[in-house]
Design an enzyme around this catalytic site. Structure first.
Site, mmCIF file in Angstrom:
data_model
loop_
_atom_site.group_PDB
_atom_site.id
_atom_site.type_symbol
_atom_site.label_atom_id
_atom_site.label_comp_id
_atom_site.label_asym_id
_atom_site.label_seq_id
_atom_site.Cartn_x
_atom_site.Cartn_y
_atom_site.Cartn_z
ATOM 1 N N LYS A 1 0.825 -1.218 0.000
ATOM 2 C CA LYS A 1 0.000 0.000 0.000
ATOM 3 C C LYS A 1 0.862 1.271 0.000
ATOM 4 O O LYS A 1 2.032 1.238 0.393
ATOM 5 C CB LYS A 1 -0.954 -0.051 1.193
ATOM 6 C CG LYS A 1 -1.910 -1.248 1.092
ATOM 7 C CD LYS A 1 -3.042 -1.183 2.102
ATOM 8 C CE LYS A 1 -4.019 -2.329 1.861
ATOM 9 N NZ LYS A 1 -5.216 -2.240 2.718
ATOM 10 N N TYR B 1 -11.845 -1.878 -5.306
ATOM 11 C CA TYR B 1 -12.470 -2.144 -4.008
ATOM 12 C C TYR B 1 -14.002 -2.062 -4.072
ATOM 13 O O TYR B 1 -14.655 -1.860 -3.044
ATOM 14 C CB TYR B 1 -11.940 -1.166 -2.956
ATOM 15 C CG TYR B 1 -10.555 -1.541 -2.429
ATOM 16 C CD1 TYR B 1 -10.360 -2.692 -1.665
ATOM 17 C CD2 TYR B 1 -9.450 -0.747 -2.675
ATOM 18 C CE1 TYR B 1 -9.109 -3.039 -1.171
ATOM 19 C CE2 TYR B 1 -8.191 -1.081 -2.185
ATOM 20 C CZ TYR B 1 -8.040 -2.239 -1.428
ATOM 21 O OH TYR B 1 -6.804 -2.572 -0.931
ATOM 22 N N ASN C 1 -2.480 -0.970 6.512
ATOM 23 C CA ASN C 1 -2.037 -2.275 7.014
ATOM 24 C C ASN C 1 -0.997 -2.928 6.098
ATOM 25 O O ASN C 1 -0.896 -4.148 6.033
ATOM 26 C CB ASN C 1 -3.244 -3.194 7.266
ATOM 27 C CG ASN C 1 -4.060 -3.453 6.010
ATOM 28 O OD1 ASN C 1 -3.776 -2.884 4.955
ATOM 29 N ND2 ASN C 1 -5.074 -4.293 6.110
ATOM 30 N N HIS D 1 -2.281 -5.495 0.756
ATOM 31 C CA HIS D 1 -3.543 -6.155 0.423
ATOM 32 C C HIS D 1 -3.228 -7.595 0.052
ATOM 33 O O HIS D 1 -2.181 -7.872 -0.529
ATOM 34 C CB HIS D 1 -4.204 -5.457 -0.771
ATOM 35 C CG HIS D 1 -5.314 -6.265 -1.382
ATOM 36 N ND1 HIS D 1 -6.567 -6.312 -0.822
ATOM 37 C CD2 HIS D 1 -5.329 -7.087 -2.457
ATOM 38 C CE1 HIS D 1 -7.317 -7.134 -1.553
ATOM 39 N NE2 HIS D 1 -6.586 -7.609 -2.556
ATOM 40 N N GLU E 1 -8.318 -9.903 -9.570
ATOM 41 C CA GLU E 1 -7.392 -8.829 -9.199
ATOM 42 C C GLU E 1 -6.108 -8.894 -10.040
ATOM 43 O O GLU E 1 -5.588 -7.858 -10.474
ATOM 44 C CB GLU E 1 -7.065 -8.923 -7.705
ATOM 45 C CG GLU E 1 -8.284 -8.613 -6.841
ATOM 46 C CD GLU E 1 -8.081 -8.924 -5.366
ATOM 47 O OE1 GLU E 1 -9.019 -8.678 -4.585
ATOM 48 O OE2 GLU E 1 -6.993 -9.408 -4.980
#
Ligand code: CMP
Length: 139
Positions: free
Chosen positions: A11, A51, A114, A117, A128
């Site tokens: 991220k 998303y 976090n 992904h 994806e």
């Protein structure tokens, strides 16, 4: 039968903090083969589409803004039973709950930031992976 492909994005906050190399090292040492790899700065429209499954959730717009705030490092990973193996490597969504030795425990800051992904199913891993990479970019 479980698939052998998972998809990950490092991220934006983890990329800008200089964690990409350390995270890729954990991934390779975890026995995953990198099948495709690229940096990409998602547009808001691309992040919304990626998303879309979370569109009704209260955190959706914040998540989209965050994921389009800077480049990500996207990768397709190969290993037996890749989706669950990768989820075990990265740990719980909330880094505070993640087990010692996991990527999110080591590099994550919050539920949103976090660090990485990881795909949640074989079906989504394929969706994806093809969202980011053409067949010519997969090795
Ligand atoms: P990721 O694996 O990228 O998949 C969806 C993301 O939504 C997840 O990691 C978190 O970063 C984010 N997310 C999930 N639940 C919450 C929440 N309650 N608040 C904020 N962000 C969340």
């Amino acid at each position: 039968m479980s698939g052998n492909i998972s998809f990950t994005m490092i991220k934006p906050s983890a990329v800008s903090a200089g964690y990409s190399g350390g995270i890729l090292k954990m991934i390779e040492e975890g026995g995953f083969r990198i099948k495709a790899l690229r940096m990409h700065h998602l547009t808001e429209a691309q992040a919304m589409k990626f998303y879309a499954v979370h569109a009704e959730r209260p955190f959706y717009h914040d998540l989209v803004r965050f994921m389009s705030s800077g480049p990500v490092v996207a990768a397709i990973l190969e290993k037996a039973d890749a989706v669950s193996a990768f989820r075990a490597l990265i740990g719980s969504t909330n880094p505070a709950d993640a087990a010692e030795g996991t990527v999110r425990k080591h590099y994550g800051k919050s539920v949103q930031e976090n660090a990485v992904h990881g795909s949640d199913s074989d079906e989504n891993a394929l969706i994806e992976a093809s969202f980011f990479f053409s067949g010519f970019e997969q090795y």
